[in-house]
Design an enzyme around this catalytic site. Structure first.
Site, PDB file in Angstrom:
ATOM      1  N   CYS A   2      54.269  39.475  47.835  1.00 55.55           N
ATOM      2  CA  CYS A   2      55.471  40.110  48.196  1.00 55.55           C
ATOM      3  C   CYS A   2      56.566  39.739  46.965  1.00 55.55           C
ATOM      4  O   CYS A   2      56.418  38.727  46.249  1.00 55.55           O
ATOM      5  CB  CYS A   2      56.196  39.127  49.346  1.00 55.55           C
ATOM      6  N   ARG A  27      52.706  43.535  41.473  1.00 53.45           N
ATOM      7  CA  ARG A  27      52.504  42.112  42.145  1.00 53.45           C
ATOM      8  C   ARG A  27      51.614  42.641  43.210  1.00 53.45           C
ATOM      9  O   ARG A  27      50.796  42.016  44.023  1.00 53.45           O
ATOM     10  CB  ARG A  27      53.533  41.485  42.758  1.00 53.45           C
ATOM     11  N   TRP A  72      53.533  42.384  51.134  1.00 52.52           N
ATOM     12  CA  TRP A  72      51.853  42.306  51.125  1.00 52.52           C
ATOM     13  C   TRP A  72      51.619  41.479  52.454  1.00 52.52           C
ATOM     14  O   TRP A  72      51.957  40.273  52.846  1.00 52.52           O
ATOM     15  CB  TRP A  72      51.714  41.619  50.019  1.00 52.52           C
ATOM     16  N   ASN A  98      59.412  35.471  51.572  1.00 53.54           N
ATOM     17  CA  ASN A  98      57.879  35.351  51.163  1.00 53.54           C
ATOM     18  C   ASN A  98      57.608  34.210  51.684  1.00 53.54           C
ATOM     19  O   ASN A  98      58.161  32.908  51.344  1.00 53.54           O
ATOM     20  CB  ASN A  98      58.038  35.438  49.378  1.00 53.54           C
ATOM     21  N   GLY A  99      56.322  34.077  51.947  1.00 51.58           N
ATOM     22  CA  GLY A  99      55.595  32.943  52.555  1.00 51.58           C
ATOM     23  C   GLY A  99      55.285  33.004  53.741  1.00 51.58           C
ATOM     24  O   GLY A  99      55.177  34.108  54.408  1.00 51.58           O
ATOM     25  N   GLU A 480      32.534  37.320  36.441  1.00 47.30           N
ATOM     26  CA  GLU A 480      34.030  38.171  36.348  1.00 47.30           C
ATOM     27  C   GLU A 480      33.522  39.511  36.244  1.00 47.30           C
ATOM     28  O   GLU A 480      34.383  40.435  36.707  1.00 47.30           O
ATOM     29  CB  GLU A 480      34.296  37.751  34.810  1.00 47.30           C
ATOM     30  N   LYS A 484      35.232  42.222  38.796  1.00 46.36           N
ATOM     31  CA  LYS A 484      36.169  43.390  38.375  1.00 46.36           C
ATOM     32  C   LYS A 484      35.511  44.692  39.292  1.00 46.36           C
ATOM     33  O   LYS A 484      36.273  45.282  39.594  1.00 46.36           O
ATOM     34  CB  LYS A 484      36.062  43.677  36.883  1.00 46.36           C
ATOM     35  N   GLU A 487      36.737  44.416  42.658  1.00 46.52           N
ATOM     36  CA  GLU A 487      38.195  44.644  42.874  1.00 46.52           C
ATOM     37  C   GLU A 487      38.876  46.169  42.891  1.00 46.52           C
ATOM     38  O   GLU A 487      39.388  46.422  43.444  1.00 46.52           O
ATOM     39  CB  GLU A 487      38.926  43.918  41.765  1.00 46.52           C
ATOM     40  N   HIS A 503      15.473  32.862  43.633  1.00 51.28           N
ATOM     41  CA  HIS A 503      15.477  32.121  44.905  1.00 51.28           C
ATOM     42  C   HIS A 503      16.147  32.814  45.849  1.00 51.28           C
ATOM     43  O   HIS A 503      16.833  32.296  46.882  1.00 51.28           O
ATOM     44  CB  HIS A 503      16.288  30.714  44.492  1.00 51.28           C
ATOM     45  N   LYS A 601      48.935  40.782  42.739  1.00 52.40           N
ATOM     46  CA  LYS A 601      48.539  40.315  41.408  1.00 52.40           C
ATOM     47  C   LYS A 601      48.582  38.791  41.344  1.00 52.40           C
ATOM     48  O   LYS A 601      47.948  38.225  40.701  1.00 52.40           O
ATOM     49  CB  LYS A 601      49.537  40.866  40.579  1.00 52.40           C
TER      50      LYS A 601
HETATM   51  C1  AGP Z   1      41.525  39.040  38.941  1.00 46.63           C
HETATM   52  O1  AGP Z   1      41.347  40.119  38.449  1.00 46.63           O
HETATM   53  C2  AGP Z   1      42.220  38.782  40.200  1.00 46.63           C
HETATM   54  N1  AGP Z   1      43.409  39.511  40.115  1.00 46.63           N
HETATM   55  C3  AGP Z   1      42.452  37.457  40.821  1.00 46.63           C
HETATM   56  O2  AGP Z   1      41.307  37.039  41.195  1.00 46.63           O
HETATM   57  C4  AGP Z   1      43.378  36.516  39.962  1.00 46.63           C
HETATM   58  O3  AGP Z   1      42.435  36.108  38.963  1.00 46.63           O
HETATM   59  C5  AGP Z   1      43.348  35.023  40.835  1.00 46.63           C
HETATM   60  O4  AGP Z   1      44.349  35.346  41.758  1.00 46.63           O
HETATM   61  C6  AGP Z   1      44.286  34.043  40.017  1.00 46.63           C
HETATM   62  O5  AGP Z   1      45.439  34.476  39.804  1.00 46.63           O
HETATM   63  P1  AGP Z   1      46.057  33.644  38.544  1.00 46.63           P
HETATM   64  O6  AGP Z   1      45.319  33.577  37.412  1.00 46.63           O
HETATM   65  O7  AGP Z   1      47.625  34.440  38.580  1.00 46.63           O
HETATM   66  O8  AGP Z   1      46.374  32.167  39.085  1.00 46.63           O
END
Ligand code: AGP
Length: 606
Positions: A2, A27, A72, A98-99, A480, A484, A487, A503, A601
């Site tokens: 948010c 975001r 969000w 927000n929250g 990673e 990606k 995501e 395993h 984000k």
């Molecule tokens: C990564 O591509 C994602 N957007 C997500 O996993 C992100 O890395 C994670 O939410 C941590 O965010 P930060 O680095 O802002 O703490």
């Protein structure tokens, strides 16, 4: 996550609110709305993009006080009614929040019994009715907000407007809010990024604070009663509105920004002749570095993967025990905090609630925690007080790319620094520093000729699942790469240390199953070669990330080579083909690569 933007001053509020929301779009959100005071409070809100909200109010809403929100969804579906702002039944109070209000479920029926009519399913709406309730009882706006907040449990970053009042009341508990002070006007945002075009004078609200904001003036109060200090800081890094330039998407732009971002991160922090690095912001002398019994790194998502590379680098170069922790698990596992140990909180946004909570838990138990953060002045950076800024510049795409390489580089530089304070030799240090300084140019060379990425896209885009494998420092790179692709292209992926594949996960392999293997020319390469052959024996299609000229390429169906570097630094290079694979697969599948579904984000809720 948010976003909030508010304005009170001498200009029309609506255009500023819409611009604020546009700067917060990155975001991630699923609905948006504005409330403007024009004698009475007028609200416009809807699901979808900010541009659709703008078309709902083509001429704006008259008035120079207003608040706005991008939502969000956490509690309640994605609907117009659940979008913020929420307004009281008498339409005399409106709020954006927000929250999470954890006791909303208990409060709702009590308010309904008093005749309150709820218009949404959200927890946030409880707040506006509580504030209106106390206002009706004759409390002032400030006291109504204070009394309402004493009734709720949870987290908030909120702004409230009142019919007939030329103020905005804001409060913070766990969700960031920053107030920008201009000439005869004030701005409020959940992210300083939305303020820097108007002013560099800012007040970062702390937990438990309430601010009464009027045009160019701020009064600080404490939720617990009494006044709070007014700490005006200067917003340092004005990244400006990162625009796309000649790129079609922020993700591709930020992938290509990595060489320059890395130069910014490294610059001034390597001591070539001494074979050392100097991260001044950590404020840790050699003596202190020698005494650290162990290092614990924590982060989420991509930042966690950087932590996993960092911990290997620290153990290898400094011979100090190091561990990487999932930040969201850390505080709930009742961790043993050794006050002599060093904790590193790694976060691009510096606003991730899980990481922030872990930092507070460590500090509560006397632990020493430093931030490794991208956003200057962010909550985690301020909570830690000291640390390293990774200087990636604004990362707007939800999928983190240049922040990963910069966080990893920062942690490698730390491992050299703590290593040289201990047993790491000058020659080994010089070799590492030389190779690190060469990486940006090597990245540039690779990006100019990335290899058969589109062949790899063809191999994965229709897959039921993609397996990513790597050993040592390549295991976090495999994770990673999997993150990606999940995501941005929504393809189910698994990432495993290569040996572990035997395993269990090998049962998933069928003829043609794509398996992405990261195998730099390190001491584990031959072992990884065997794992590749085990996969091929089951008909898997191997996509191999390897170093230029390495004969392991023969083992692959699709081989993608990256420049040669010292093994410990290889993640800075091997991750880039995986970023490009994810980006191009997402495009092939018509996914919204910069704003992937369901993702934010910066995840500012736990
Ligand atoms: C990564 O591509 C994602 N957007 C997500 O996993 C992100 O890395 C994670 O939410 C941590 O965010 P930060 O680095 O802002 O703490």
């Amino acid at each position: 996550m948010c976003g909030i933007f508010g304005y009170v001053g001498n200009r029309q509020a609506t255009p500023l609110l819409m611009e604020g929301l546009r700067r917060l779009e990155y975001r991630g959100y699923d609905s948006s709305g504005v409330a403007v005071i024009n004698g009475q409070i007028e609200v416009a809100k809807k699901i979808g993009k900010v541009s659709e909200l703008a078309s709902m109010i083509p001429t704006g809403i008259e008035g120079n006080i207003g608040i706005s929100h991008t939502r969000w969804a956490t509690h309640g579906g994605v609907t117009d009614e659940n979008a913020h702002p929420h307004i009281s039944n008498q339409s005399n109070v409106a709020i954006v929040h927000n929250g999470i209000i954890e006791n909303a479920r208990q409060l709702r029926p009590r308010l309904e019994k008093q005749g309150v009519k709820f218009l949404s399913e959200t927890d946030s709406e409880v707040l506006v009715h509580l504030i209106a309730h106390y206002l009706d009882l004759g409390s002032t706006p400030l006291s109504s907000v204070r009394r309402a907040l004493h009734r709720v449990r949870g987290t908030w970053g909120l702004c409230v407007v009142f019919e007939g009042e030329d103020i905005i009341i804001c409060a913070r508990n766990g969700s960031p809010l920053v107030i920008g002070i201009g000439e005869g006007e004030s701005f409020i945002a959940s992210d300083q990024h939305a303020l820097t075009q108007y002013t560099d004078r800012a007040i970062f609200l702390e937990d438990g604070e309430i601010a009464v904001v009027s045009a160019g003036k701020v009064q600080m109060h404490l939720l617990s009663g009494g006044r709070a200090a007014q700490n005006i800081t200067t917003l340092e890094e004005d990244w400006g509105e990162a625009d796309l330039g000649e790129f079609p998407h922020f993700m591709l732009k930020e992938i290509h920004e990595q060489p320059e971002a890395l130069r910014q991160c490294i610059s001034g922090r390597t001591l070539s002749s001494e074979g050392n690095c100097k991260l001044g912001g950590l404020e840790l002398s050699s003596k202190e570095l020698q005494k650290i019994p162990h290092v614990r790194l924590l982060g989420c998502g991509t930042s966690l993967h950087a932590c996993q590379v960092g911990r290997l680098a620290i153990e290898k170069l400094a011979r100090v025990p190091a561990s990487a922790h999932v930040a969201s698990e850390f505080r709930h596992n009742d961790p043993i905090i050794d006050p002599k140990a060093l904790f590193l909180a790694v976060s691009q946004s510096g606003e991730t609630a899980d990481t922030l909570s872990a930092v507070k838990e460590i500090q509560l138990k006397g632990g020493k925690v430093r931030g490794v953060v991208n956003v200057v002045g962010s909550t985690i950076a301020r909570q830690c007080g000291r640390g390293v800024y990774i200087h990636s510049g604004p990362e707007q795409a939800v999928a983190s790319t240049k922040a990963f390489t910069n966080m990893t580089a920062a942690l490698v530089m730390f491992s050299i620094q703590i290593g040289r304070a201990r047993s790491l030799t000058r020659n080994r240090g010089r070799d590492l520093v030389k190779n690190l300084n060469a990486i940006p140019d090597q990245l540039e060379a690779y990006l100019a000729n990335p290899g058969p990425i589109m062949e790899a896209v063809k191999a994965v885009k229709e897959a039921k699942m993609v397996l990513f494998l790597g050993r040592g420092v390549s295991a976090p790179v495999a994770r990673e790469g999997a993150l990606k692709l999940m995501e941005v292209a929504y393809i189910p992926c698994l990432a495993y240390p290569a040996a572990e594949m035997k395993h269990g996960p090998i049962a998933l392999l069928e003829p043609g199953s794509p398996v992405v293997v990261i195998a730099p020319n390190d001491e584990l390469k031959e072992k990884t070669r065997s794992n590749i052959q085990e996969c091929r024996a089951r008909g898997a299609k191997i996509i191999l990330i390897h170093e230029e000229g390495d004969d392991i390429a023969e083992e692959a169906d699709i081989s993608i080579s990256v420049p040669i570097t010292t093994p410990l630094l290889s993640p800075l290079l091997t991750v880039v083909p995986l970023q490009l694979l994810a980006y191009n697969t997402a495009l092939e599948l018509d996914c919204d690569v910069d704003r992937p579904r369901n993702l934010a984000k910066s995840v500012t809720v736990e």
